[in-house]
Design an enzyme around this catalytic site. Structure first.
Site, PDB file in Angstrom:
ATOM      1  N   LEU A 130       3.879 -18.650  57.520  1.00  0.00           N
ATOM      2  CA  LEU A 130       3.647 -19.063  56.137  1.00  0.00           C
ATOM      3  C   LEU A 130       4.266 -18.054  55.177  1.00  0.00           C
ATOM      4  CD1 LEU A 130      -0.219 -19.735  56.330  1.00  0.00           C
ATOM      5  CD2 LEU A 130       1.632 -21.242  57.031  1.00  0.00           C
ATOM      6  N   GLU A 132       6.134 -15.240  53.062  1.00  0.00           N
ATOM      7  CA  GLU A 132       7.540 -14.895  52.816  1.00  0.00           C
ATOM      8  C   GLU A 132       7.587 -13.639  51.960  1.00  0.00           C
ATOM      9  OE1 GLU A 132       9.507 -18.284  51.144  1.00  0.00           O
ATOM     10  OE2 GLU A 132       8.988 -19.568  52.856  1.00  0.00           O
ATOM     11  N   ILE A 162       5.164 -12.184  60.382  1.00  0.00           N
ATOM     12  CA  ILE A 162       4.798 -13.269  61.284  1.00  0.00           C
ATOM     13  C   ILE A 162       4.401 -12.738  62.668  1.00  0.00           C
ATOM     14  CG2 ILE A 162       5.458 -15.528  62.211  1.00  0.00           C
ATOM     15  CD1 ILE A 162       5.268 -15.198  59.047  1.00  0.00           C
ATOM     16  N   THR A 163       3.111 -12.789  62.902  1.00  0.00           N
ATOM     17  CA  THR A 163       2.545 -12.301  64.157  1.00  0.00           C
ATOM     18  C   THR A 163       2.916 -13.250  65.300  1.00  0.00           C
ATOM     19  OG1 THR A 163       0.752 -11.328  62.905  1.00  0.00           O
ATOM     20  CG2 THR A 163       0.376 -11.613  65.260  1.00  0.00           C
ATOM     21  N   ARG A 278     -24.514  14.314  71.197  1.00  0.00           N
ATOM     22  CA  ARG A 278     -24.119  15.450  70.366  1.00  0.00           C
ATOM     23  C   ARG A 278     -25.357  16.108  69.762  1.00  0.00           C
ATOM     24  NH1 ARG A 278     -20.027  19.004  69.667  1.00  0.00           N
ATOM     25  NH2 ARG A 278     -19.849  19.680  67.493  1.00  0.00           N
ATOM     26  N   GLU A 373      -5.075 -13.307  56.700  1.00  0.00           N
ATOM     27  CA  GLU A 373      -5.737 -14.621  56.631  1.00  0.00           C
ATOM     28  C   GLU A 373      -6.259 -14.907  55.227  1.00  0.00           C
ATOM     29  OE1 GLU A 373      -5.380 -15.238  59.910  1.00  0.00           O
ATOM     30  OE2 GLU A 373      -5.576 -17.375  59.474  1.00  0.00           O
TER      31      GLU A 373
HETATM   32  C1  LIG Z   1      -0.502  -7.225  60.265  1.00  0.00           C
HETATM   33  C2  LIG Z   1      -0.306  -8.477  59.511  1.00  0.00           C
HETATM   34  C3  LIG Z   1      -0.127  -9.664  60.185  1.00  0.00           C
HETATM   35  C4  LIG Z   1       0.127 -10.835  59.476  1.00  0.00           C
HETATM   36  N1  LIG Z   1       0.363 -11.995  60.163  1.00  0.00           N
HETATM   37  C5  LIG Z   1       0.755 -13.101  59.493  1.00  0.00           C
HETATM   38  C6  LIG Z   1       1.147 -14.269  60.211  1.00  0.00           C
HETATM   39  O1  LIG Z   1       1.091 -14.331  61.423  1.00  0.00           O
HETATM   40  N2  LIG Z   1       1.600 -15.338  59.494  1.00  0.00           N
HETATM   41  C7  LIG Z   1       1.672 -15.325  58.140  1.00  0.00           C
HETATM   42  O2  LIG Z   1       2.087 -16.315  57.561  1.00  0.00           O
HETATM   43  N3  LIG Z   1       1.288 -14.218  57.435  1.00  0.00           N
HETATM   44  C8  LIG Z   1       0.846 -13.111  58.081  1.00  0.00           C
HETATM   45  N4  LIG Z   1       0.473 -11.991  57.380  1.00  0.00           N
HETATM   46  C9  LIG Z   1       0.614 -11.997  55.943  1.00  0.00           C
HETATM   47  C10 LIG Z   1      -0.697 -12.000  55.195  1.00  0.00           C
HETATM   48  O3  LIG Z   1      -1.314 -13.236  55.291  1.00  0.00           O
HETATM   49  C11 LIG Z   1      -0.373 -11.619  53.752  1.00  0.00           C
HETATM   50  O4  LIG Z   1      -0.028 -10.258  53.755  1.00  0.00           O
HETATM   51  C12 LIG Z   1      -1.491 -11.870  52.803  1.00  0.00           C
HETATM   52  O5  LIG Z   1      -1.699 -13.242  52.661  1.00  0.00           O
HETATM   53  C13 LIG Z   1      -1.239 -11.259  51.446  1.00  0.00           C
HETATM   54  O6  LIG Z   1       0.029 -11.557  50.965  1.00  0.00           O
HETATM   55  P1  LIG Z   1       0.959 -10.409  50.400  1.00  0.00           P
HETATM   56  O7  LIG Z   1       0.981  -9.333  51.387  1.00  0.00           O
HETATM   57  O8  LIG Z   1       2.247 -11.005  50.006  1.00  0.00           O
HETATM   58  O9  LIG Z   1       0.212  -9.880  49.135  1.00  0.00           O
HETATM   59  P2  LIG Z   1       0.300 -10.433  47.620  1.00  0.00           P
HETATM   60  O10 LIG Z   1       0.078 -11.885  47.625  1.00  0.00           O
HETATM   61  O11 LIG Z   1       1.516  -9.917  46.995  1.00  0.00           O
HETATM   62  O12 LIG Z   1      -0.964  -9.725  47.012  1.00  0.00           O
HETATM   63  C14 LIG Z   1      -0.975  -8.359  46.587  1.00  0.00           C
HETATM   64  C15 LIG Z   1      -2.303  -8.062  45.968  1.00  0.00           C
HETATM   65  O13 LIG Z   1      -2.534  -8.914  44.837  1.00  0.00           O
HETATM   66  C16 LIG Z   1      -3.727  -9.623  44.994  1.00  0.00           C
HETATM   67  N5  LIG Z   1      -3.592 -10.939  44.397  1.00  0.00           N
HETATM   68  C17 LIG Z   1      -2.602 -11.849  44.578  1.00  0.00           C
HETATM   69  N6  LIG Z   1      -2.836 -12.938  43.863  1.00  0.00           N
HETATM   70  C18 LIG Z   1      -3.994 -12.724  43.195  1.00  0.00           C
HETATM   71  C19 LIG Z   1      -4.769 -13.493  42.283  1.00  0.00           C
HETATM   72  N7  LIG Z   1      -4.395 -14.708  41.918  1.00  0.00           N
HETATM   73  N8  LIG Z   1      -5.904 -12.947  41.812  1.00  0.00           N
HETATM   74  C20 LIG Z   1      -6.299 -11.717  42.179  1.00  0.00           C
HETATM   75  N9  LIG Z   1      -5.616 -10.958  43.040  1.00  0.00           N
HETATM   76  C21 LIG Z   1      -4.474 -11.461  43.537  1.00  0.00           C
HETATM   77  C22 LIG Z   1      -3.936  -9.700  46.481  1.00  0.00           C
HETATM   78  O14 LIG Z   1      -5.287  -9.892  46.810  1.00  0.00           O
HETATM   79  C23 LIG Z   1      -3.471  -8.324  46.905  1.00  0.00           C
HETATM   80  O15 LIG Z   1      -4.501  -7.404  46.669  1.00  0.00           O
HETATM   81  C24 LIG Z   1       0.165 -10.815  58.065  1.00  0.00           C
HETATM   82  C25 LIG Z   1      -0.053  -9.632  57.394  1.00  0.00           C
HETATM   83  C26 LIG Z   1      -0.275  -8.458  58.088  1.00  0.00           C
HETATM   84  C27 LIG Z   1      -0.474  -7.202  57.329  1.00  0.00           C
END
Ligand SMILES: Cc1cc2nc3c(=O)[nH]c(=O)nc-3n(C[C@H](O)[C@H](O)[C@H](O)COP(=O)(O)OP(=O)(O)OC[C@H]3O[C@@H](n4cnc5c(N)ncnc54)[C@H](O)[C@@H]3O)c2cc1C
Lengths: 393, 231
Positions: A130, A132, A162-163, A278, A373
């Site tokens: 999902l 990008e 993408i895990t 401990r 998630e």
């Molecule tokens: C180890 C790991 C494994 C992952 N595996 C997968 C996977 O398999 N497939 C996949 O698709 N994704 C995966 N992800 C991605 C993950 O789902 C995203 O990192 C997550 O959804 C957050 O997106 P972002 O990192 O782009 O943060 P952003 O969306 O840029 O957010 C940055 C910050 O802004 C905050 N924020 C954003 N919008 C708002 C709002 N409207 N109001 C308040 N706060 C907001 C967020 O909470 C966060 O604190 C993985 C991530 C990690 C770290």
């Protein structure tokens, strides 16, 4: 030591046996392997092979498609058990199970027959694509494009984080089929993409180095004119992808919440043991009130989180909408896990900070449950919006 | 309810024999309805059938009585090529059932077996003995008690086999089905009673032998040993 008791949970004989098996697998095979793979960030191929053999990839896939057809309560408890041993191992199954759920729920009969049995066997090991570089929380703004060309869709775009994308053999990819849709979420579709061999135009560009969740492949991947057979469009109708994937995330949130419970439980388990061994100021540190406060709070929070997870899972098993409950479980359990792992590190003192003990690993793994998630900020938005909708004046 | 550790090894050996030669494995246990959980695990690990000898109407307080009930069930099953049991139970560790069962069934008994294979019209078994292994051949059926070894570690059941195990029937036999009476398996049949269970206290003391020189110390030591009847 501190394990959930199957008796308290009112489990069936079947559920108990599955859990007992998972627990033995975790103790006999996963635990001893962590030190071999985690520090060097190496993918645990032999463990994944064993998980295939034991049938873990088919846990929730319906029996008529070759799975075990287990309920979400068992699903959650299995994720808790595995994560208590090593969270990354649960990750191998995490997005795979979401992909399977989406296909089982929204796929056409032909798609279910074509994909699910191979997913259950662990031959087709999936993931979820999902996120990008320019679209994380804001899923609706993804740019990956799927264009219909004859009997195929041509995919172009970059996905990140993408895990399971390097060592897995399939992905559920969310892409735009109608970028001009008035409601962006209606312009997206989900595709089953297989990559067990070389696929022209598909590349795994980079393994993303990370704080925890080690041993597991989380990568940046690219699609350049990648042809996906049209019959791989989930459900056979365009524009349904966002809805399908969001429904899958409901299950994903239950699994992430259960993982948080497992990691926190492991931390408490280690702290309970350590605090009795401990000695400081003439007595085991577990007899000092300050340590007792930490242990008691940890226990209460873990049990509370587990009940939330089971609450959501049971709702899902009854076929009811469970986004509110799954969201609450994910939010509470992950924040709890962050706090508890740090608090249990306090109990272990300096030793908790060393790599001689497992605690620093739990502590490094915990934040992923807060961020992955759907971040907890987004979780709160989902929960609040749902509350306002459900209890609208 | 779980299976005793050595019984799990025995089950593993049985399932491996089945995989190698083709066979029908029946898991048999004596206990209450709760023991069905253990039998389900056996089915999930690869047993083809399971029989519970329900002890509700029996009083199997000592191994000989328990074995009488088990032997009756083995006879009822009939046509067996091999009877395997754990080296000893996980609770009382009497370690008698194998030998008593062989006696009841009129079969040869081989204890402490880590592994065995088919040989002629019977079996070739390895038996653990003090500091080594003894290999024996048995013609026809026998009873063997299985000990643990690296190559008979009980396998983990697969998820699907667990599901299937829960759908297979478990036969339940009581004294009536087995043709056993009060005198065979009732209260009065028990003649052995456990009186006490304790961990013996091991005492050690240290005494310095006094003396002006080596010779005097030696003499004093010899006297003490003589007094204690060591020499
Ligand atoms: C180890 C790991 C494994 C992952 N595996 C997968 C996977 O398999 N497939 C996949 O698709 N994704 C995966 N992800 C991605 C993950 O789902 C995203 O990192 C997550 O959804 C957050 O997106 P972002 O990192 O782009 O943060 P952003 O969306 O840029 O957010 C940055 C910050 O802004 C905050 N924020 C954003 N919008 C708002 C709002 N409207 N109001 C308040 N706060 C907001 C967020 O909470 C966060 O604190 C993985 C991530 C990690 C770290």
């Amino acid at each position: 030591m501190f394990e959930l008791s199957a008796e308290d949970l009112n489990l069936s004989a079947e559920q108990k046996e599955v859990l007992a098996m998972i627990r033995e697998f975790a103790r006999r095979e996963v635990r001893p392997a962590v030190k071999e793979y985690e520090p060097g960030d190496r993918y645990p191929h032999p463990l994944v092979d064993r998980m295939k053999e034991l049938g873990l990839f088919g846990l929730t896939i319906p029996e008529e498609y070759g799975g075990a057809g287990l309920d979400h309560v068992t699903y959650a408890l299995v994720f808790e058990e595995l994560s208590a041993a090593w969270m990354s191992i649960a990750g191998v199954l995490g997005t795979h199970s979401i992909m399977a759920y989406v296909i089982a729920r929204y796929g056409t009969e032909e798609q279910k027959q074509r994909f699910l049995p191979r997913m259950a066997a662990g031959e087709l090991r999936g993931g979820l694509a999902l996120t990008e570089p320019e679209a994380g929380s804001d899923v609706a703004s993804i740019r990956t494009r799927a264009r219909r060309e004859g009997d195929a869709y041509v995919l172009n775009g970059v996905k990140t984080f993408i895990t399971n994308s390097r060592h897995g053999t399939g992905l559920l990819v969310l892409a735009k089929t109608d970028p001009g849709a008035p409601k962006p979420s209606r312009g997206m579709s989900a595709f089953v993409f297989e990559h067990s061999g070389e696929v022209p135009g598909f590349t795994v560009r980079r393994d993303i180095p990370k704080l925890g969740y080690k041993g597991l492949d989380t990568c940046e991947i690219a699609f350049e004119d990648v042809r996906v057979p049209a019959e791989n469009l989930v459900g056979g109708v365009e524009g349904e992808g966002f809805k399908q994937v969001m429904s899958g995330l409901e299950v994903g949130r239950i699994n992430v919440a259960a993982r948080a419970v497992g990691v926190a439980r492991a931390a408490l388990d280690d702290a309970l043991r350590y605090s009795q061994q401990r000695v400081a100021f003439g007595k085991p540190i577990g007899r000092h009130q300050a340590i007792q406060q930490l242990l008691a709070d940890a226990y209460a929070q873990i049990e509370a989180a587990r009940q939330l997870v089971l609450f959501a899972a049971r709702k899902k098993d009854r076929g009811e909408r469970a986004d509110l409950e799954a969201g609450a479980a994910k939010l509470f359990a992950s924040e709890m896990c962050g706090r508890v792992t740090l608090d249990m590190m306090r109990v272990l003192g300096g030793y908790g900070y060393t790599t001689d003990f497992d605690l620093e690993r739990y502590y490094r793994d915990a934040p992923l449950m807060i961020i992955g998630e759907g971040t907890n900020e987004i979780q709160r938005m989902v929960i609040a919006n749902r509350l306002l909708e459900k209890y609208a004046l | 309810m779980v299976i005793g550790p050595f019984d799990l090894n025995a089950l593993e050996v049985a399932v491996r024999l089945k995989e190698r030669y083709g066979a029908q494995v029946t898991a048999l246990t004596l206990g209450s309805g709760k023991a069905k959980d253990a039998l389900r695990r056996a089915l999930a690990m690869g047993a083809d059938a399971a029989v519970l000898v329900d002890d509700g109407q029996m009083a199997p307080k000592e191994p000989s009585v328990a074995t009488r009930a088990l032997a009756a069930a083995v006879r009822k099953l009939g046509g067996l090529d091999l009877v395997l049991c754990g080296r000893q139970s996980g609770e009382w560790d009497f370690g008698q059932v194998g030998a008593l069962l062989a006696e009841e069934l009129g079969m040869p008994f081989v204890p402490f077996v880590p592994r065995l294979e088919a040989s002629g019209d019977g079996w070739r078994l390895e038996r653990e003995v003090e500091g080594g292994l003894l290999v024996v051949d048995v013609s026809g059926p026998c009873v063997a008690s299985i000990t643990n070894a690296t190559d008979n570690q009980p396998r983990l059941p697969k998820v699907k086999d667990i599901m299937m195990a829960n759908r297979k029937p478990i036969q339940v036999w009581g004294p009536v089905e087995l043709g056993l009476g009060e005198e065979d398996v009732g209260e009065a049949a028990n003649r052995l009673e456990v009186l006490e269970l304790f961990i013996p206290e091991v005492k050690s003391e240290c005494e310095f032998v006094e003396g002006d020189d080596g010779a005097a110390k030696g003499a004093a030591l010899a006297r003490k040993l003589w007094d204690r009847k060591v020499i």
